[in-house]
Design an enzyme around this catalytic site. Structure first.
Site, PDB file in Angstrom:
ATOM      1  N   TYR A 143      19.151 -48.712   6.219  1.00 63.49           N
ATOM      2  CA  TYR A 143      18.901 -47.744   5.142  1.00 63.49           C
ATOM      3  C   TYR A 143      19.301 -46.369   5.664  1.00 63.49           C
ATOM      4  O   TYR A 143      18.953 -45.992   6.777  1.00 63.49           O
ATOM      5  CB  TYR A 143      17.423 -47.753   4.754  1.00 63.49           C
ATOM      6  N   ASP A 238      23.809 -43.001  12.393  1.00 55.97           N
ATOM      7  CA  ASP A 238      22.693 -42.441  11.629  1.00 55.97           C
ATOM      8  C   ASP A 238      21.455 -42.466  12.540  1.00 55.97           C
ATOM      9  O   ASP A 238      20.780 -43.489  12.660  1.00 55.97           O
ATOM     10  CB  ASP A 238      22.461 -43.247  10.351  1.00 55.97           C
ATOM     11  N   LYS A 266      13.870 -36.134  10.419  1.00 54.70           N
ATOM     12  CA  LYS A 266      12.550 -36.503  10.956  1.00 54.70           C
ATOM     13  C   LYS A 266      12.125 -35.636  12.147  1.00 54.70           C
ATOM     14  O   LYS A 266      11.693 -34.492  11.968  1.00 54.70           O
ATOM     15  CB  LYS A 266      12.529 -37.999  11.292  1.00 54.70           C
TER      16      LYS A 266
END
Ligand code: KE4
Length: 427
Positions: A143, A238, A266
């Site tokens: 994802y 990613d 994050k």
């Protein structure tokens, strides 16, 4: 008697789709009522009914220092009293860009954004603009946020083009995404053999954390790097989740693979909205206003969010930070494995740095298919039993878990002790 969590969830659903501002928070895959959290400090959070939990979600990864870290809070307060946003360049953005480029040698330049989704969406547009090609390769189970090109599921045959995995994604766009199997170097070689000159980019979670935790096979990342170099495709790591989570140099440092572009999020915001994409200067020079690939954001590089990110990154650079974090995470894994083994339960677990995976199957999965054959009802039972005991794991069998530097050995030991009780009652 209706708990306050239940009352709030009923009220929330009147004006917020599903009662949440991000779907995984709705507890749909585990059932039950989401906990409305009111405060966090260190490794613990408190819900609307006053119940406290040892937190292993950490806002899905950002809170590597734990909740309300005093230095982060102070940095945010000091930034906020000078004004919340200017929409103009500030020195702190330069400081964060310089720090990121120092911590990740593959970064010559970086552009700050406000989420991981923005980071990956922008990196893909940049890769397409720089190569002049359209085809994107991603991997099933990974994802990368919710931009249209990434909400695509595998085509009928392995090498056929993708179909939308979400409403609202045009089939015409989805067909520019090829979805392959994670940890399948041969599948990647076949895709490049068939489509090589059309491939703009490969985007990958170098350690997968969105189909539970899946460790990369060394050959998988090495093959990906070689094929992208040979065919002139952009390799995008990613690292929104793995960046500064699995180690001080991210997964690229851990596995010694240099991507062309990296996306971050994050941890680099420390709990505030910060994302970033960056990489080779020749590619980043294509980003507006320097080059023809447009990308923008009202609150990009926001001084309050940047302050939280800088305060976080400065602490995780302290000597020994990652040894301690990895050791604490391994303590959790070892304890849970021992508890399950003592009760002869089909259970496996692993950790990489400060993130971990728990699986109700005999062995750690290495592929999406193996993740899917784990016992999801067993996970649901574990999740709720541990939640009742005061330990907050991710409300999904397909998410990684996170430990922070605020988790002490005794906090971890308390989780293990309660898991022993849960597993004992299990058999
Ligand atoms: P955000 O847009 O949610 O900041 O980042 C998207 C993203 C991109 N890349 C990776 C590797 C990610 O893990 C994420 C977001 N991760 C999920 C957790 N599985 C965020 C939680 C949520 O969606 O609410």
């Amino acid at each position: 008697m209706t708990s306050r969590n239940q009352h709030l969830f009923e009220r929330a659903q009147r004006h917020i789709p599903g009662g949440v501002n991000s779907p995984v928070r709705a507890f749909r895959s585990v059932g039950g009522t989401p906990r409305f959290l009111v405060a966090g400090r260190g490794c613990r959070v408190e819900d609307a009914d006053g119940k406290r939990y040892v937190d292993y979600v950490g806002s899905w990864g950002p809170l590597i220092l734990g909740h309300a870290d005093p230095q982060v809070i102070r940095a945010v307060q000091e930034a906020a009293i000078k004004g919340l946003s200017f929409g103009a360049p500030t020195e702190s953005e330069i400081e964060l860009a310089e720090l990121l480029c120092e911590m990740l040698p593959s970064l010559d330049m970086v552009r700050l954004v406000s989420s991981g989704t923005e980071a990956t969406m922008s990196a893909i547009r940049l890769a397409r603009g720089w190569t002049g090609r359209d085809l994107l390769i991603k991997f099933e189970g990974c994802y990368h946020g919710h931009s249209d090109s990434l909400l695509v599921k595998a085509g009928s045959g392995l090498l056929t083009f993708g179909h939308p995995s979400s409403g609202g994604v045009p089939a015409d766009l989805a067909r520019h995404t090829l979805v392959l199997d994670y940890n399948d170097p041969e599948g990647l070689e076949a895709a490049f053999a068939e489509h090589g000159p059309k491939i703009a980019a490969v985007i990958v979670e170098p350690v997968a954390g969105n189909m539970n935790l899946i460790a990369p096979l060394p050959a998988f990342l090495q093959t990906m790097r070689q094929l992208c170099s040979t065919h002139g495709a952009v390799l995008i790591f990613d690292e929104v989740m793995t960046g500064f989570r699995v180690g001080p140099g991210g997964a690229q440092g851990l596995y010694g693979i240099t991507p062309d572009l990296t996306t971050l999020g994050k941890v680099i915001g420390g709990g505030m909205p910060v994302g970033a994409f960056g990489g080779r200067r020749e590619i980043m020079s294509y980003v507006a206003p320097l080059g023809p690939v447009y990308q923008a954001g009202t609150l990009s590089g926001n001084p309050v969010a940047v302050a939280a990110g800088l305060a976080t990154l400065k602490q995780i650079r302290q000597p020994g930070f990652y040894d301690s974090l990895a050791g604490r995470t391994q303590q959790l894994i070892d304890g849970l494995l021992a508890a399950a083994r003592a009760n002869r339960l089909p259970f496996s677990a692993q950790s990489i740095g400060g993130m971990f995976g728990l699986y109700f199957r005999a062995h750690c999965p290495a592929t999406f298919a193996e993740v899917m054959d784990a016992d999801q009802s067993a996970f649901k039972r574990f999740f709720h039993a541990m939640l009742d005991a005061g330990h907050y794991f991710a409300p999904s069998a397909f998410e990684a878990g996170f430990v922070s530097s605020a988790h002490t050995e005794s906090d971890i030991a308390s989780t293990i002790a309660d898991a022993e009780q849960v597993f004992t009652r299990w058999s």
